[in-house]
Design a protein around this motif. Structure first.
Motif, PDB file in Angstrom:
ATOM      1  N   SER A 106       0.843  -1.198   0.000  1.00 51.46           N
ATOM      2  CA  SER A 106       0.000   0.000   0.000  1.00 51.46           C
ATOM      3  C   SER A 106       0.877   1.246   0.000  1.00 51.46           C
ATOM      4  CB  SER A 106      -0.905   0.021   1.236  1.00 51.46           C
ATOM      5  OG  SER A 106      -1.686  -1.153   1.324  1.00 51.46           O
ATOM      6  N   ILE A 107       0.446   2.253  -0.756  1.00 49.45           N
ATOM      7  CA  ILE A 107       1.186   3.513  -0.852  1.00 49.45           C
ATOM      8  C   ILE A 107       0.207   4.667  -0.681  1.00 49.45           C
ATOM      9  CG2 ILE A 107       2.600   4.993  -2.349  1.00 49.45           C
ATOM     10  CD1 ILE A 107       3.619   2.466  -3.723  1.00 49.45           C
ATOM     11  N   VAL A 115      -2.937   5.918  -2.850  1.00 51.51           N
ATOM     12  CA  VAL A 115      -2.758   5.996  -4.301  1.00 51.51           C
ATOM     13  C   VAL A 115      -2.461   4.623  -4.913  1.00 51.51           C
ATOM     14  CG1 VAL A 115      -1.988   8.404  -4.257  1.00 51.51           C
ATOM     15  CG2 VAL A 115      -0.293   6.567  -4.046  1.00 51.51           C
ATOM     16  N   TYR A 116      -2.173   3.634  -4.060  1.00 55.57           N
ATOM     17  CA  TYR A 116      -1.878   2.296  -4.577  1.00 55.57           C
ATOM     18  C   TYR A 116      -2.116   1.293  -3.461  1.00 55.57           C
ATOM     19  CZ  TYR A 116       0.647  -1.379  -7.161  1.00 55.57           C
ATOM     20  OH  TYR A 116       0.986  -2.523  -7.839  1.00 55.57           O
ATOM     21  N   ASN A 222      -3.025  -3.163   9.153  1.00 52.75           N
ATOM     22  CA  ASN A 222      -3.562  -2.701   7.880  1.00 52.75           C
ATOM     23  C   ASN A 222      -2.480  -1.842   7.236  1.00 52.75           C
ATOM     24  OD1 ASN A 222      -4.849  -0.695   6.019  1.00 52.75           O
ATOM     25  ND2 ASN A 222      -6.715  -1.773   6.597  1.00 52.75           N
ATOM     26  N   SER A 223      -1.992  -2.261   6.076  1.00 48.10           N
ATOM     27  CA  SER A 223      -0.860  -1.580   5.460  1.00 48.10           C
ATOM     28  C   SER A 223      -1.172  -0.140   5.052  1.00 48.10           C
ATOM     29  CB  SER A 223      -0.345  -2.372   4.251  1.00 48.10           C
ATOM     30  OG  SER A 223      -1.394  -2.728   3.378  1.00 48.10           O
ATOM     31  N   VAL A 224      -2.431   0.146   4.727  1.00 48.38           N
ATOM     32  CA  VAL A 224      -2.795   1.531   4.396  1.00 48.38           C
ATOM     33  C   VAL A 224      -2.714   2.393   5.653  1.00 48.38           C
ATOM     34  CG1 VAL A 224      -4.623   3.075   3.593  1.00 48.38           C
ATOM     35  CG2 VAL A 224      -4.256   0.876   2.454  1.00 48.38           C
ATOM     36  N   GLU A 225      -3.254   1.894   6.740  1.00 49.88           N
ATOM     37  CA  GLU A 225      -3.230   2.625   8.005  1.00 49.88           C
ATOM     38  C   GLU A 225      -1.793   2.854   8.476  1.00 49.88           C
ATOM     39  OE1 GLU A 225      -5.699   2.203  12.084  1.00 49.88           O
ATOM     40  OE2 GLU A 225      -4.309   0.540  11.714  1.00 49.88           O
ATOM     41  N   ASP A 226      -0.946   1.829   8.341  1.00 47.98           N
ATOM     42  CA  ASP A 226       0.438   1.955   8.783  1.00 47.98           C
ATOM     43  C   ASP A 226       1.216   2.941   7.917  1.00 47.98           C
ATOM     44  OD1 ASP A 226      -0.194   0.128  10.698  1.00 47.98           O
ATOM     45  OD2 ASP A 226       0.973  -1.533   9.863  1.00 47.98           O
TER      46      ASP A 226
END
Length: 247
Positions: A106-107, A115-116, A222-226
């Motif tokens: 996640s980015i 965005v990703y 959660n990779s987006v949250e991190d």
């Protein structure tokens, strides 16, 4: 020599941030000023896969046409890429279970907009989904993207940008990517942040709690949250961080 960055860059203020009086920044400043800065011992490299590795490529990879950017940016609102981006990956266990393989990347941009965000098809047999931490389940990867595509897309996004994250080495390793060190902004390695853990490597969870006044990683990650938390830490202390790099 890098060009001097515009100090008027709009800072991203966390939506869940407590008021200044509720954070530990004042205590942190005192701690930082009274504590000697020590170089932390380099973390050991992550275990290498026993199987042949994908070819490592550099983040200076250039796609034949930037027309494909709309495919790279997943969310429908077409959030724009910024000079600073933050990345976080979730991993699963392979081999004897201690080896890691990427399952999700996640980015977010400097405003925290995603965005990703893609799940990645496994290239080897998964022996541990590490669900309690990674949040990854078999159904997430069934329709995941091919690793080679993800690798190229992420490399294109990283090109020429400041990369923010926590323990970036591990994320880049599982993607088999490199990125110029001068563009790294690693919240696990930033010396002032390390004083929160008395010179040891602080967890992102601890930094978010102490400096942002927010709770993350409650249960599954959660990779987006991190990624957002890492970007918030960077943007809140960006001026101090960048000014120290010039000395």
């Amino acid at each position: 020599m890098e060009k001097k960055r515009n100090k008027t860059t709009k800072q991203f203020v966390p939506s869940m941030e407590r008021k200044a009086s509720g954070c530990n920044w004042e205590r942190f400043q005192t701690l930082y000023s009274n504590t000697k800065t020590d170089e932390a011992t380099e973390e050991k490299n992550i275990s290498q896969n026993r199987h042949p590795k994908p070819k490592k490529i550099h983040s200076t990879f250039h796609m034949d046409s930037l027309e494909n950017n709309h495919k790279v940016i997943k969310n429908k609102e077409n959030k724009s890429l910024t000079k600073q981006i933050a990345m976080d990956c979730e991993m699963v266990g392979i081999g004897d279970g201690t080896e890691s393989m990427i399952a999700r990347v996640s980015i977010v941009n400097k405003y925290g907009d995603c965005v990703y965000d893609k799940y990645v098809k496994p290239r080897e047999k998964i022996v541990d989904y590490r669900t309690a931490v990674s949040g990854i389940r078999p159904e997430h990867l069934q329709n995941g993207e091919n690793f080679n595509i993800v690798q190229k897309e992420v490399a294109d996004i990283l090109k020429g940008r400041i990369l923010v994250g926590h323990a970036l080495k591990h994320d880049l390793n599982v993607l088999y990517l490199s990125h110029p060190r001068r563009y790294w902004r690693d919240t696990s390695r930033y010396k002032p942040f390390r004083h929160i853990s008395k010179g040891n490597t602080p967890s992102l969870k601890k930094l978010a709690h102490e400096l942002l006044g927010k709770e993350i990683q409650i249960g599954e990650h959660n990779s987006v949250e991190d990624a957002r938390a890492a970007m918030q830490l960077y943007m809140l202390y960006k001026n101090k961080w960048e000014s120290e790099r010039k000395h």
